[in-house]
Motif scaffolding. Structure first.
Motif, PDB file in Angstrom:
ATOM      1  N   ALA A  77       0.827  -1.212   0.000  1.00 53.75           N
ATOM      2  CA  ALA A  77       0.000   0.000   0.000  1.00 53.75           C
ATOM      3  C   ALA A  77       0.856   1.255   0.000  1.00 53.75           C
ATOM      4  O   ALA A  77       1.853   1.347   0.718  1.00 53.75           O
ATOM      5  N   LEU A  78       0.442   2.238  -0.800  1.00 49.79           N
ATOM      6  CA  LEU A  78       1.073   3.559  -0.781  1.00 49.79           C
ATOM      7  C   LEU A  78       0.131   4.621  -0.211  1.00 49.79           C
ATOM      8  O   LEU A  78       0.527   5.768  -0.056  1.00 49.79           O
ATOM      9  N   TYR A  79      -1.105   4.225   0.065  1.00 50.51           N
ATOM     10  CA  TYR A  79      -2.070   5.085   0.745  1.00 50.51           C
ATOM     11  C   TYR A  79      -2.403   4.431   2.086  1.00 50.51           C
ATOM     12  O   TYR A  79      -2.565   3.211   2.156  1.00 50.51           O
ATOM     13  N   PRO A  80      -2.549   5.202   3.144  1.00 48.05           N
ATOM     14  CA  PRO A  80      -2.911   4.603   4.440  1.00 48.05           C
ATOM     15  C   PRO A  80      -4.303   3.976   4.386  1.00 48.05           C
ATOM     16  O   PRO A  80      -5.163   4.395   3.616  1.00 48.05           O
ATOM     17  N   ARG A  81      -4.512   2.968   5.222  1.00 49.93           N
ATOM     18  CA  ARG A  81      -5.838   2.359   5.317  1.00 49.93           C
ATOM     19  C   ARG A  81      -6.795   3.247   6.101  1.00 49.93           C
ATOM     20  O   ARG A  81      -7.985   3.310   5.809  1.00 49.93           O
ATOM     21  N   ASP A  82      -6.265   3.926   7.126  1.00 47.81           N
ATOM     22  CA  ASP A  82      -7.082   4.820   7.941  1.00 47.81           C
ATOM     23  C   ASP A  82      -7.615   5.964   7.071  1.00 47.81           C
ATOM     24  O   ASP A  82      -6.853   6.617   6.340  1.00 47.81           O
ATOM     25  N   LEU A  83      -8.919   6.242   7.148  1.00 51.78           N
ATOM     26  CA  LEU A  83      -9.530   7.221   6.249  1.00 51.78           C
ATOM     27  C   LEU A  83      -9.009   8.630   6.477  1.00 51.78           C
ATOM     28  O   LEU A  83      -8.802   9.391   5.519  1.00 51.78           O
ATOM     29  N   ALA A  84      -8.811   8.997   7.750  1.00 44.01           N
ATOM     30  CA  ALA A  84      -8.303  10.346   8.030  1.00 44.01           C
ATOM     31  C   ALA A  84      -6.872  10.503   7.488  1.00 44.01           C
ATOM     32  O   ALA A  84      -6.526  11.536   6.899  1.00 44.01           O
ATOM     33  N   LEU A  85      -6.048   9.477   7.684  1.00 44.00           N
ATOM     34  CA  LEU A  85      -4.682   9.532   7.166  1.00 44.00           C
ATOM     35  C   LEU A  85      -4.674   9.505   5.640  1.00 44.00           C
ATOM     36  O   LEU A  85      -3.842  10.156   5.003  1.00 44.00           O
ATOM     37  N   ARG A  86      -5.619   8.789   5.059  1.00 43.84           N
ATOM     38  CA  ARG A  86      -5.698   8.753   3.601  1.00 43.84           C
ATOM     39  C   ARG A  86      -6.053  10.138   3.058  1.00 43.84           C
ATOM     40  O   ARG A  86      -5.495  10.584   2.043  1.00 43.84           O
ATOM     41  N   ALA A  87      -6.952  10.826   3.727  1.00 41.39           N
ATOM     42  CA  ALA A  87      -7.283  12.189   3.324  1.00 41.39           C
ATOM     43  C   ALA A  87      -6.066  13.101   3.473  1.00 41.39           C
ATOM     44  O   ALA A  87      -5.815  13.971   2.623  1.00 41.39           O
ATOM     45  N   ARG A  88      -5.295  12.893   4.553  1.00 43.78           N
ATOM     46  CA  ARG A  88      -4.076  13.689   4.752  1.00 43.78           C
ATOM     47  C   ARG A  88      -3.061  13.399   3.649  1.00 43.78           C
ATOM     48  O   ARG A  88      -2.369  14.305   3.174  1.00 43.78           O
ATOM     49  N   CYS A  89      -2.988  12.157   3.236  1.00 47.58           N
ATOM     50  CA  CYS A  89      -2.104  11.765   2.146  1.00 47.58           C
ATOM     51  C   CYS A  89      -2.455  12.541   0.879  1.00 47.58           C
ATOM     52  O   CYS A  89      -1.577  13.103   0.210  1.00 47.58           O
ATOM     53  N   ARG A  90      -3.725  12.598   0.563  1.00 45.58           N
ATOM     54  CA  ARG A  90      -4.158  13.302  -0.642  1.00 45.58           C
ATOM     55  C   ARG A  90      -3.898  14.800  -0.530  1.00 45.58           C
ATOM     56  O   ARG A  90      -3.507  15.454  -1.506  1.00 45.58           O
ATOM     57  N   ASP A 137       9.503  24.958   6.327  1.00 41.53           N
ATOM     58  CA  ASP A 137       9.003  25.081   7.707  1.00 41.53           C
ATOM     59  C   ASP A 137       7.755  24.210   7.896  1.00 41.53           C
ATOM     60  O   ASP A 137       7.624  23.504   8.910  1.00 41.53           O
ATOM     61  N   TYR A 138       6.856  24.286   6.928  1.00 42.33           N
ATOM     62  CA  TYR A 138       5.613  23.517   7.000  1.00 42.33           C
ATOM     63  C   TYR A 138       5.906  22.018   7.013  1.00 42.33           C
ATOM     64  O   TYR A 138       5.354  21.261   7.831  1.00 42.33           O
ATOM     65  N   LEU A 139       6.790  21.574   6.125  1.00 41.93           N
ATOM     66  CA  LEU A 139       7.094  20.141   6.038  1.00 41.93           C
ATOM     67  C   LEU A 139       7.828  19.653   7.281  1.00 41.93           C
ATOM     68  O   LEU A 139       7.611  18.515   7.726  1.00 41.93           O
ATOM     69  N   GLU A 140       8.663  20.493   7.850  1.00 47.75           N
ATOM     70  CA  GLU A 140       9.351  20.125   9.097  1.00 47.75           C
ATOM     71  C   GLU A 140       8.332  19.863  10.200  1.00 47.75           C
ATOM     72  O   GLU A 140       8.441  18.882  10.956  1.00 47.75           O
ATOM     73  N   ARG A 141       7.311  20.725  10.277  1.00 44.96           N
ATOM     74  CA  ARG A 141       6.263  20.524  11.288  1.00 44.96           C
ATOM     75  C   ARG A 141       5.453  19.268  10.985  1.00 44.96           C
ATOM     76  O   ARG A 141       5.071  18.530  11.901  1.00 44.96           O
ATOM     77  N   GLU A 142       5.174  19.020   9.714  1.00 46.68           N
ATOM     78  CA  GLU A 142       4.376  17.859   9.332  1.00 46.68           C
ATOM     79  C   GLU A 142       5.067  16.552   9.684  1.00 46.68           C
ATOM     80  O   GLU A 142       4.417  15.579  10.048  1.00 46.68           O
ATOM     81  N   LEU A 143       6.381  16.506   9.561  1.00 47.73           N
ATOM     82  CA  LEU A 143       7.102  15.275   9.889  1.00 47.73           C
ATOM     83  C   LEU A 143       6.961  14.920  11.365  1.00 47.73           C
ATOM     84  O   LEU A 143       6.798  13.747  11.719  1.00 47.73           O
ATOM     85  N   ALA A 144       7.026  15.927  12.217  1.00 47.66           N
ATOM     86  CA  ALA A 144       6.771  15.745  13.658  1.00 47.66           C
ATOM     87  C   ALA A 144       7.545  14.568  14.247  1.00 47.66           C
ATOM     88  O   ALA A 144       7.006  13.781  15.028  1.00 47.66           O
ATOM     89  N   GLY A 145       8.802  14.421  13.839  1.00 47.59           N
ATOM     90  CA  GLY A 145       9.638  13.380  14.420  1.00 47.59           C
ATOM     91  C   GLY A 145       9.484  12.008  13.802  1.00 47.59           C
ATOM     92  O   GLY A 145      10.145  11.056  14.237  1.00 47.59           O
ATOM     93  N   ARG A 146       8.606  11.861  12.799  1.00 45.71           N
ATOM     94  CA  ARG A 146       8.393  10.558  12.160  1.00 45.71           C
ATOM     95  C   ARG A 146       9.455  10.311  11.080  1.00 45.71           C
ATOM     96  O   ARG A 146      10.018  11.251  10.523  1.00 45.71           O
ATOM     97  N   PHE A 149       6.322  10.780   6.281  1.00 43.70           N
ATOM     98  CA  PHE A 149       5.346  11.830   6.590  1.00 43.70           C
ATOM     99  C   PHE A 149       4.081  11.313   7.262  1.00 43.70           C
ATOM    100  O   PHE A 149       3.486  12.005   8.090  1.00 43.70           O
ATOM    101  N   LEU A 150       3.655  10.113   6.921  1.00 44.72           N
ATOM    102  CA  LEU A 150       2.442   9.577   7.533  1.00 44.72           C
ATOM    103  C   LEU A 150       2.741   8.407   8.462  1.00 44.72           C
ATOM    104  O   LEU A 150       1.866   7.619   8.776  1.00 44.72           O
ATOM    105  N   GLY A 151       3.973   8.329   8.907  1.00 45.23           N
ATOM    106  CA  GLY A 151       4.386   7.217   9.772  1.00 45.23           C
ATOM    107  C   GLY A 151       4.996   6.112   8.948  1.00 45.23           C
ATOM    108  O   GLY A 151       6.192   5.843   9.015  1.00 45.23           O
ATOM    109  N   GLU A 152       4.163   5.454   8.141  1.00 40.08           N
ATOM    110  CA  GLU A 152       4.635   4.463   7.178  1.00 40.08           C
ATOM    111  C   GLU A 152       4.938   5.159   5.853  1.00 40.08           C
ATOM    112  O   GLU A 152       4.342   6.184   5.521  1.00 40.08           O
ATOM    113  N   PHE A 153       5.841   4.580   5.080  1.00 43.84           N
ATOM    114  CA  PHE A 153       6.168   5.128   3.760  1.00 43.84           C
ATOM    115  C   PHE A 153       4.906   5.197   2.918  1.00 43.84           C
ATOM    116  O   PHE A 153       4.097   4.271   2.910  1.00 43.84           O
ATOM    117  N   SER A 154       4.721   6.314   2.200  1.00 41.60           N
ATOM    118  CA  SER A 154       3.495   6.510   1.436  1.00 41.60           C
ATOM    119  C   SER A 154       3.763   7.319   0.173  1.00 41.60           C
ATOM    120  O   SER A 154       4.889   7.753  -0.099  1.00 41.60           O
TER     121      SER A 154
END
Length: 254
Positions: A77-90, A137-146, A149-154
């Motif tokens: 999978a390259l899109y998260p299964r979780d719907l909220a994370l999938r929306a964030r991916c898009r 700056d925005y992307l640095e905040r989005e990574l949030a230590g992960r 970007f979404l935890g798993e590679f996407s």
């Protein structure tokens, strides 16, 4: 499955890397010259890469192609299964394809294609530099230590890679203010699919410097957010003049 593209395109990079990650067999038809453009127009009347011919249909636009690949080949999978994370991916994919692409595209014009603009319109370079820093700056905040970007590679990690790699090539890498983003970029360089697509992008850039290249630096293809960003940094009159003198063109209406 037939892929029509040019490896210098960041959107082609996205589709290629998705195909490599998923291990999907395909045949490439590289559109490298203006003569090849006629082949592309028969596949995609807007004359934009990439385009994918599969299952008796032609699919255009990298976002649509990647969504199709995910639905037809869901693993890995390259899109998260979780719907909220999938929306964030898009959402992040759109930010990459629209806002960050436009910023890096204009940066490339000022730094590589039309370096005289840096002297003629110095504010354009400083405004572009500032915009890129804000994206970092925005992307640095989005990574949030992960790690990704979404935890798993996407798909988000795939979509952002060519833009940030290109910015780094031009002398604008994530710096001391963006350590997580710099580490993410280095981490991606070790991933086989991204490394392969990046090598092909570099080869595509070298080919673009040859006569009759599809991406002719003397006659640039402009569309959508790239035009908006040019206006934002004060290149509106310059772009209008480029269009008037056929040194730039827009996508045709099918």
């Amino acid at each position: 499955m037939d892929l029509y593209d040019n490896p210098f395109s960041p959107y082609a990079f996205k589709v290629r890397a998705a195909l490599y990650e998923k291990g999907i067999a395909h045949e490439k038809h590289e559109i490298r010259t203006h003569a090849d453009r006629e082949i592309l127009l028969r596949v995609n009347p807007r004359g934009e890469v990439p385009a994918l011919a599969a299952g008796g249909a032609v699919i255009c636009d990298s976002k649509v192609i990647c969504a199709y690949l995910e639905e037809r080949y869901p693993d890995p999978a390259l899109y998260p299964r979780d719907l909220a994370l999938r929306a964030r991916c898009r959402h992040l994919e759109l930010k990459s394809d629209n806002e960050i692409d436009a910023c890096v595209f204009v940066l490339g014009i000022i730094k590589l294609t039309r370096p005289e603009l840096a002297e003629q319109l110095p504010g354009a370079l400083s405004d572009t530099d500032e915009a890129l820093a804000r994206h970092y700056d925005y992307l640095e905040r989005e990574l949030a230590g992960r790690e990704w970007f979404l935890g798993e590679f996407s798909l988000v990690d795939i979509a952002l890679t060519p833009h940030l790699r290109s910015a780094a090539f031009m002398g604008y890498p994530p710096g001391e203010k963006h350590p997580a983003l710099a580490a993410w970029l280095a981490r991606g360089a070790a991933r086989p699919a991204l490394r392969r697509a990046m090598r092909e992008l570099a080869e595509g850039y070298a080919a673009s410097q040859q006569p009759d290249s599809l991406f002719d630096p003397k006659r640039l293809h402009w569309r959508s957010d790239r035009i908006e960003f040019a206006l934002r940094v004060g290149l509106g009159e310059w772009l209008a003049d480029e269009l008037a003198h056929d040194r730039a063109f827009l996508s045709p209406i099918p």
